[in-house]
Scaffold this motif. Structure first.
Motif, PDB file in Angstrom:
ATOM      1  N   GLY A   9       0.980 -36.964 -10.032  1.00  0.00           N
ATOM      2  CA  GLY A   9       2.057 -37.450 -11.954  1.00  0.00           C
ATOM      3  C   GLY A   9       1.512 -38.649 -11.940  1.00  0.00           C
ATOM      4  O   GLY A   9       1.527 -39.923 -10.703  1.00  0.00           O
ATOM      5  N   GLY A  10       1.986 -39.809 -12.776  1.00  0.00           N
ATOM      6  CA  GLY A  10       2.206 -41.001 -13.506  1.00  0.00           C
ATOM      7  C   GLY A  10       2.676 -40.876 -14.619  1.00  0.00           C
ATOM      8  O   GLY A  10       2.927 -40.468 -15.711  1.00  0.00           O
ATOM      9  N   LEU A  11       2.144 -42.387 -15.372  1.00  0.00           N
ATOM     10  CA  LEU A  11       1.954 -43.250 -16.288  1.00  0.00           C
ATOM     11  C   LEU A  11       1.109 -43.458 -16.788  1.00  0.00           C
ATOM     12  O   LEU A  11      -0.180 -43.623 -16.064  1.00  0.00           O
ATOM     13  CB  LEU A  11       3.247 -44.267 -16.084  1.00  0.00           C
ATOM     14  CG  LEU A  11       2.757 -45.246 -17.994  1.00  0.00           C
ATOM     15  CD1 LEU A  11       4.257 -44.018 -18.225  1.00  0.00           C
ATOM     16  CD2 LEU A  11       3.776 -46.495 -17.290  1.00  0.00           C
ATOM     17  N   VAL A  12       0.516 -42.258 -17.847  1.00  0.00           N
ATOM     18  CA  VAL A  12      -0.593 -42.564 -18.733  1.00  0.00           C
ATOM     19  C   VAL A  12       0.486 -42.963 -20.198  1.00  0.00           C
ATOM     20  O   VAL A  12       0.578 -42.400 -20.381  1.00  0.00           O
ATOM     21  CB  VAL A  12      -1.510 -40.675 -18.121  1.00  0.00           C
ATOM     22  CG1 VAL A  12      -0.826 -40.027 -18.705  1.00  0.00           C
ATOM     23  CG2 VAL A  12      -2.663 -41.324 -19.107  1.00  0.00           C
ATOM     24  N   VAL A  93       8.911 -33.291 -16.154  1.00  0.00           N
ATOM     25  CA  VAL A  93       8.466 -32.787 -14.651  1.00  0.00           C
ATOM     26  C   VAL A  93       8.143 -31.875 -14.717  1.00  0.00           C
ATOM     27  O   VAL A  93       7.980 -30.835 -14.554  1.00  0.00           O
ATOM     28  CB  VAL A  93       9.931 -33.202 -14.049  1.00  0.00           C
ATOM     29  CG1 VAL A  93      10.097 -32.517 -12.239  1.00  0.00           C
ATOM     30  CG2 VAL A  93      10.569 -34.419 -13.895  1.00  0.00           C
ATOM     31  N   TYR A  94       6.888 -32.035 -13.527  1.00  0.00           N
ATOM     32  CA  TYR A  94       6.318 -30.773 -13.410  1.00  0.00           C
ATOM     33  C   TYR A  94       6.129 -29.863 -11.947  1.00  0.00           C
ATOM     34  O   TYR A  94       5.925 -30.902 -11.715  1.00  0.00           O
ATOM     35  CB  TYR A  94       4.302 -30.745 -14.178  1.00  0.00           C
ATOM     36  CG  TYR A  94       4.146 -31.515 -15.103  1.00  0.00           C
ATOM     37  CD1 TYR A  94       4.742 -32.473 -15.750  1.00  0.00           C
ATOM     38  CD2 TYR A  94       3.422 -30.798 -15.800  1.00  0.00           C
ATOM     39  CE1 TYR A  94       3.967 -32.393 -17.313  1.00  0.00           C
ATOM     40  CE2 TYR A  94       2.905 -30.612 -17.668  1.00  0.00           C
ATOM     41  CZ  TYR A  94       3.819 -31.256 -17.559  1.00  0.00           C
ATOM     42  OH  TYR A  94       3.580 -31.771 -18.975  1.00  0.00           O
ATOM     43  N   TYR A  95       6.047 -29.134 -12.126  1.00  0.00           N
ATOM     44  CA  TYR A  95       6.684 -28.042 -10.737  1.00  0.00           C
ATOM     45  C   TYR A  95       5.516 -27.238 -10.781  1.00  0.00           C
ATOM     46  O   TYR A  95       4.609 -26.441 -11.968  1.00  0.00           O
ATOM     47  CB  TYR A  95       7.986 -27.266 -11.088  1.00  0.00           C
ATOM     48  CG  TYR A  95       9.004 -28.500 -10.947  1.00  0.00           C
ATOM     49  CD1 TYR A  95      10.024 -28.581 -12.327  1.00  0.00           C
ATOM     50  CD2 TYR A  95       9.737 -28.371  -9.799  1.00  0.00           C
ATOM     51  CE1 TYR A  95      10.909 -29.191 -12.048  1.00  0.00           C
ATOM     52  CE2 TYR A  95      10.752 -29.567 -10.083  1.00  0.00           C
ATOM     53  CZ  TYR A  95      11.344 -30.058 -11.091  1.00  0.00           C
ATOM     54  OH  TYR A  95      12.272 -30.646 -11.453  1.00  0.00           O
ATOM     55  N   GLN A 119       6.359 -36.138 -11.510  1.00  0.00           N
ATOM     56  CA  GLN A 119       7.040 -36.714 -12.602  1.00  0.00           C
ATOM     57  C   GLN A 119       5.516 -37.197 -13.371  1.00  0.00           C
ATOM     58  O   GLN A 119       4.585 -37.967 -12.728  1.00  0.00           O
ATOM     59  CB  GLN A 119       7.661 -38.234 -13.064  1.00  0.00           C
ATOM     60  CG  GLN A 119       7.838 -39.020 -13.814  1.00  0.00           C
ATOM     61  CD  GLN A 119       8.757 -37.716 -14.922  1.00  0.00           C
ATOM     62  OE1 GLN A 119      10.118 -37.731 -14.586  1.00  0.00           O
ATOM     63  NE2 GLN A 119       8.101 -37.472 -16.117  1.00  0.00           N
ATOM     64  N   VAL A 120       5.526 -36.276 -15.535  1.00  0.00           N
ATOM     65  CA  VAL A 120       3.873 -37.132 -15.533  1.00  0.00           C
ATOM     66  C   VAL A 120       5.211 -37.811 -16.862  1.00  0.00           C
ATOM     67  O   VAL A 120       5.963 -37.117 -17.638  1.00  0.00           O
ATOM     68  CB  VAL A 120       3.813 -35.865 -16.274  1.00  0.00           C
ATOM     69  CG1 VAL A 120       2.250 -36.396 -17.195  1.00  0.00           C
ATOM     70  CG2 VAL A 120       3.458 -35.162 -15.292  1.00  0.00           C
TER      71      VAL A 120
END
Length: 124
Positions: A9-12, A93-95, A119-120
Motif C-alpha cells: 500500500g501507499g500514496l499514489v 484499507v485493503y484486506y 492503506q491505499v
C-alpha cells in the motif's frame, strides 16, 4: 489454518498504479479461495476481487473491473492485486482474506482468515 500479511500500500496520484501483495503462511495455501476487500472510513467493508485455488477463475466488483487484476503464485504462497487507473474513491484499507470453501464469493462472512490490512491513498 493460514496467516495472511498484506503489503504494497501507499500514496499514489489519481491515474497511477499500485500492486498489493498478500503473503500466506502454511502448506495448504494452494487449496484456498482468496479475496481482496477494502474499507474506507465511515463505510462498510466492500468486496474487490476473488480468485480460486488454481488462479484460472476470478471475480471482480463492477467498480474495479477492467482496472484491477487479482492473481496468485502458489509456489510463493502469495496473492496479488494489481491496481491501475486508480481513482480517489479507491482510497481505503485493503484486506486480503482466505477460505477453504467460500467459492468465488463477495460475501466477507464466508472468509474466516484475514490479514491486518494495508492503506491505499489516492490523491486527486
Amino acid at each position: 489454518q493460514v496467516q495472511l500479511v498484506e503489503s504494497g500500500g501507499g500514496l499514489v496520484q489519481a491515474g497511477g498504479s499500485l500492486r498489493l501483495s498478500c503473503a500466506a503462511s502454511g502448506r495448504t495455501f494452494s487449496s484456498y479461495y482468496m479475496g481482496w476487500f477494502r474499507q474506507a472510513p465511515g463505510k462498510e467493508r466492500e468486496f474487490v476481487a476473488a480468485i480460486n485455488w488454481s488462479g484460472y477463475n476470478t471475480y471482480y466488483a463492477d467498480s474495479v473491473k477492467g482496472r484491477f487484476t487479482i492473481s496468485r503464485d502458489n509456489a510463493k504462497n502469495t496473492v496479488y492485486l494489481q491496481m491501475n487507473s486508480l481513482k480517489p474513491e479507491d482510497t481505503a484499507v485493503y484486506y486480503c482474506a482466505g477460505s477453504l470453501n467460500a467459492g468465488l464469493t463477495n460475501d466477507y462472512k464466508k472468509y474466516p482468515y484475514w490479514g491486518q490490512g494495508t492503506q491505499v491513498t489516492v490523491s486527486s
